[in-house]
Design a protein around this motif. Structure first.
Motif, PDB file in Angstrom:
ATOM      1  N   ILE A 112       0.837  -1.206   0.000  1.00 17.37           N
ATOM      2  CA  ILE A 112       0.000   0.000   0.000  1.00 17.37           C
ATOM      3  C   ILE A 112       0.869   1.253   0.000  1.00 17.37           C
ATOM      4  N   GLU A 113       1.889   1.278   0.852  1.00 19.79           N
ATOM      5  CA  GLU A 113       2.766   2.449   0.937  1.00 19.79           C
ATOM      6  C   GLU A 113       3.473   2.719  -0.386  1.00 19.79           C
ATOM      7  N   GLN A 114       3.841   1.654  -1.093  1.00 11.14           N
ATOM      8  CA  GLN A 114       4.540   1.817  -2.374  1.00 11.14           C
ATOM      9  C   GLN A 114       3.587   2.016  -3.543  1.00 11.14           C
ATOM     10  N   GLY A 115       2.303   1.849  -3.305  1.00 14.08           N
ATOM     11  CA  GLY A 115       1.324   2.015  -4.376  1.00 14.08           C
ATOM     12  C   GLY A 115       1.380   0.921  -5.425  1.00 14.08           C
ATOM     13  N   ASN A 116       1.730  -0.277  -5.016  1.00  8.96           N
ATOM     14  CA  ASN A 116       1.830  -1.401  -5.967  1.00  8.96           C
ATOM     15  C   ASN A 116       0.453  -2.055  -6.155  1.00  8.96           C
ATOM     16  N   TRP A 117      -0.483  -1.273  -6.661  1.00  7.94           N
ATOM     17  CA  TRP A 117      -1.861  -1.733  -6.715  1.00  7.94           C
ATOM     18  C   TRP A 117      -2.063  -2.892  -7.687  1.00  7.94           C
ATOM     19  N   SER A 118      -1.359  -2.888  -8.804  1.00  6.70           N
ATOM     20  CA  SER A 118      -1.581  -3.943  -9.802  1.00  6.70           C
ATOM     21  C   SER A 118      -1.146  -5.310  -9.292  1.00  6.70           C
ATOM     22  N   SER A 119      -0.108  -5.346  -8.462  1.00 12.14           N
ATOM     23  CA  SER A 119       0.343  -6.637  -7.929  1.00 12.14           C
ATOM     24  C   SER A 119      -0.382  -6.999  -6.630  1.00 12.14           C
ATOM     25  N   LEU A 120      -0.861  -5.985  -5.889  1.00 10.99           N
ATOM     26  CA  LEU A 120      -1.524  -6.265  -4.617  1.00 10.99           C
ATOM     27  C   LEU A 120      -2.959  -6.740  -4.803  1.00 10.99           C
ATOM     28  N   LEU A 121      -3.711  -6.101  -5.686  1.00 11.75           N
ATOM     29  CA  LEU A 121      -5.153  -6.323  -5.757  1.00 11.75           C
ATOM     30  C   LEU A 121      -5.501  -7.473  -6.700  1.00 11.75           C
ATOM     31  N   ARG A 122      -6.448  -8.292  -6.276  1.00  4.58           N
ATOM     32  CA  ARG A 122      -6.923  -9.401  -7.097  1.00  4.58           C
ATOM     33  C   ARG A 122      -8.139  -8.952  -7.893  1.00  4.58           C
ATOM     34  N   ARG A 123      -8.154  -9.229  -9.169  1.00  2.00           N
ATOM     35  CA  ARG A 123      -9.276  -8.882 -10.040  1.00  2.00           C
ATOM     36  C   ARG A 123      -9.931 -10.160 -10.536  1.00  2.00           C
ATOM     37  N   VAL A 124     -11.268 -10.159 -10.540  1.00  2.00           N
ATOM     38  CA  VAL A 124     -12.005 -11.325 -11.016  1.00  2.00           C
ATOM     39  C   VAL A 124     -13.019 -10.873 -12.061  1.00  2.00           C
ATOM     40  N   LYS A 125     -13.231 -11.711 -13.059  1.00  3.41           N
ATOM     41  CA  LYS A 125     -14.229 -11.442 -14.092  1.00  3.41           C
ATOM     42  C   LYS A 125     -15.630 -11.695 -13.521  1.00  3.41           C
ATOM     43  N   LYS A 178      -6.980   2.331   9.800  1.00  2.00           N
ATOM     44  CA  LYS A 178      -8.092   1.444  10.149  1.00  2.00           C
ATOM     45  C   LYS A 178      -8.216   0.311   9.131  1.00  2.00           C
ATOM     46  N   ALA A 179      -8.035   0.649   7.858  1.00  5.11           N
ATOM     47  CA  ALA A 179      -8.173  -0.373   6.806  1.00  5.11           C
ATOM     48  C   ALA A 179      -7.164  -1.498   7.002  1.00  5.11           C
ATOM     49  N   ILE A 180      -5.927  -1.139   7.297  1.00  6.25           N
ATOM     50  CA  ILE A 180      -4.897  -2.166   7.486  1.00  6.25           C
ATOM     51  C   ILE A 180      -5.203  -3.004   8.719  1.00  6.25           C
ATOM     52  N   GLU A 181      -5.748  -2.372   9.756  1.00  6.62           N
ATOM     53  CA  GLU A 181      -6.091  -3.112  10.980  1.00  6.62           C
ATOM     54  C   GLU A 181      -7.178  -4.150  10.752  1.00  6.62           C
ATOM     55  N   VAL A 182      -8.177  -3.826   9.927  1.00 12.77           N
ATOM     56  CA  VAL A 182      -9.337  -4.723   9.812  1.00 12.77           C
ATOM     57  C   VAL A 182      -9.240  -5.704   8.647  1.00 12.77           C
ATOM     58  N   THR A 183      -8.309  -5.492   7.720  1.00 11.44           N
ATOM     59  CA  THR A 183      -8.212  -6.378   6.551  1.00 11.44           C
ATOM     60  C   THR A 183      -7.789  -7.785   6.949  1.00 11.44           C
ATOM     61  N   ALA A 184      -8.495  -8.764   6.427  1.00 10.31           N
ATOM     62  CA  ALA A 184      -8.143 -10.165   6.664  1.00 10.31           C
ATOM     63  C   ALA A 184      -6.883 -10.503   5.868  1.00 10.31           C
ATOM     64  N   VAL A 185      -5.861 -11.031   6.544  1.00 15.47           N
ATOM     65  CA  VAL A 185      -4.601 -11.401   5.905  1.00 15.47           C
ATOM     66  C   VAL A 185      -4.229 -12.810   6.363  1.00 15.47           C
ATOM     67  N   PRO A 186      -3.952 -13.735   5.396  1.00 15.61           N
ATOM     68  CA  PRO A 186      -4.120 -13.578   3.943  1.00 15.61           C
ATOM     69  C   PRO A 186      -5.593 -13.612   3.556  1.00 15.61           C
ATOM     70  N   HIS A 187      -5.873 -13.180   2.325  1.00 15.00           N
ATOM     71  CA  HIS A 187      -7.244 -13.196   1.819  1.00 15.00           C
ATOM     72  C   HIS A 187      -7.701 -14.637   1.601  1.00 15.00           C
ATOM     73  N   GLU A 188      -8.944 -14.916   1.983  1.00 22.18           N
ATOM     74  CA  GLU A 188      -9.551 -16.218   1.703  1.00 22.18           C
ATOM     75  C   GLU A 188     -10.834 -16.002   0.918  1.00 22.18           C
ATOM     76  N   ASP A 189     -10.970 -16.681  -0.203  1.00 23.69           N
ATOM     77  CA  ASP A 189     -12.202 -16.592  -0.996  1.00 23.69           C
ATOM     78  C   ASP A 189     -13.334 -17.298  -0.269  1.00 23.69           C
ATOM     79  N   MET A 190     -14.454 -16.602  -0.151  1.00 22.78           N
ATOM     80  CA  MET A 190     -15.669 -17.207   0.398  1.00 22.78           C
ATOM     81  C   MET A 190     -16.595 -17.483  -0.782  1.00 22.78           C
ATOM     82  N   MET A 191     -16.388 -18.593  -1.431  1.00 20.88           N
ATOM     83  CA  MET A 191     -17.132 -18.891  -2.642  1.00 20.88           C
ATOM     84  C   MET A 191     -18.541 -19.381  -2.294  1.00 20.88           C
ATOM     85  N   SER A 192     -19.503 -18.867  -3.034  1.00 16.66           N
ATOM     86  CA  SER A 192     -20.894 -19.286  -2.864  1.00 16.66           C
ATOM     87  C   SER A 192     -21.163 -20.512  -3.724  1.00 16.66           C
ATOM     88  N   SER A 193     -21.884 -21.463  -3.158  1.00 17.62           N
ATOM     89  CA  SER A 193     -22.299 -22.661  -3.907  1.00 17.62           C
ATOM     90  C   SER A 193     -23.823 -22.687  -3.942  1.00 17.62           C
TER      91      SER A 193
END
Length: 314
Positions: A143-156, A211-226
């Motif tokens: 976040i501090e370095q602004g590496n948004w393309s590598s940090l954020l996951r994108r889904v179709k 606050k965002a860094i405090e509350v973010t779940a790390v690592p991210h886990e997908d909660m897939m709906s079935s």
């Protein structure tokens, strides 16, 4: 005992547009209308009852004054909020706190677990859903370095998709998406990144990184709906999620269907088509863009027509 039809409340947003008018015929306040608060008892936009003996009352007032309509609930505040979102531009990258964190840091506000049903979206649409950081330290560094393309996951995404978004999930709807959102009744959002864009006054919007860094779940886990589909005469019911916060279903009505009694109250939004709802020989017309609550112990009723509804309950 009648369905409680509700008047939506509209919220202008920097990323909003005009699809709520074009798609649902709503009278929106501006060309930057981003949110329809369709069923809301939140103080930032409470719905008004439009019919019956409670006409003119706010939903939050009715919750306190007529608890029998909601099965004498234990919650102090109406727990759910139904919205329709018009993402004409990308929403900010954001995250929401859970109940415990919000109670302490947001003056007793509820946390915000939510879910999305994709009503429509442009071809090749996508959304931001989660991150790639393995540790909180890595999250902070990226976040501090602004590496948004590598940090954020994108889904179709595509129309008809459903996503469960627990508190602590970094996320953002992207341009060209129309969504029905079911969420806890909360208006607390921590912005992580807003593309450095400016409002009409040349100001950037506030970020809430600590606050965002405090509350973010790390690592991210997908909660897939079935989704589970149950078919009965005239009605197909898709169950998307049944969690401690809410259960969400889609009803596809095709012809005449009898719907059995439900103990708790239900929130209903018509996202397509029209039908007649018949209860104790009283008929109510429902159509695309209508939102209503079926009180607790409403009893059996019939639906006749062709329509799609998103249904939720606590």
């Amino acid at each position: 005992m009648q369905p409680l039809f509700l008047k939506p409340v509209f919220q202008e947003r920097i990323w909003g547009g005009t699809v709520l008018r074009e798609e649902f015929g709503y009278s929106i306040p501006s060309e930057k209308t981003g949110e329809c608060w369709a069923i809301s008892a939140h103080p930032n936009g409470p719905s008004i009852i439009e019919n019956g003996p409670h006409k003119g009352k706010r939903l939050d007032e009715l919750w306190k004054e007529q608890p029998e309509l909601f099965g004498h609930p234990k919650e102090e505040v109406f727990p759910l909020l139904t919205k329709i979102l018009d993402a004409n531009m990308d929403l900010s990258v954001q995250v929401h706190p859970d109940d415990d964190y919000a109670r302490v840091h947001e003056n007793g506000e509820l946390g915000k677990t939510e879910c999305w049903y994709i009503i429509d979206c442009k071809e090749d649409a996508e959304m931001i859903f989660g991150h790639n950081a393995a540790t909180r330290e890595e999250l902070m560094d990226q976040i501090e370095q602004g590496n948004w393309s590598s940090l954020l996951r994108r889904v179709k995404i595509k129309p008809g998709d459903f996503f469960y978004v627990p508190s602590g999930t970094i996320h953002a709807l992207c341009e060209g998406t129309l969504v029905l959102e079911t969420q806890q009744s909360s208006d607390t959002t921590y912005r992580v990144y807003d593309y450095d864009r400016k409002d009409e006054n040349g100001n950037t919007r506030e970020l809430h990184l600590d606050k965002a860094i405090e509350v973010t779940a790390v690592p991210h886990e997908d909660m897939m709906s079935s989704p589970r589909v149950e078919t009965m005469e005239g009605l197909s019911v898709t169950t998307y999620v049944q969690s401690g916060f809410f259960s969400v279903f889609k009803w596809d009505v095709n012809g005449l269907a009898s719907v059995p009694e439900n103990e708790t109250y239900r929130l209903a939004s018509v996202i397509n088509g029209s039908a007649s709802l018949v209860h104790k020989e009283q008929a109510y017309s429902i159509k695309k863009g209508d939102h209503f609550i079926l009180p607790a112990s409403f009893g059996e009723f019939q639906l006749e027509g062709n329509c799609e509804l998103i249904i939720s309950q606590p």
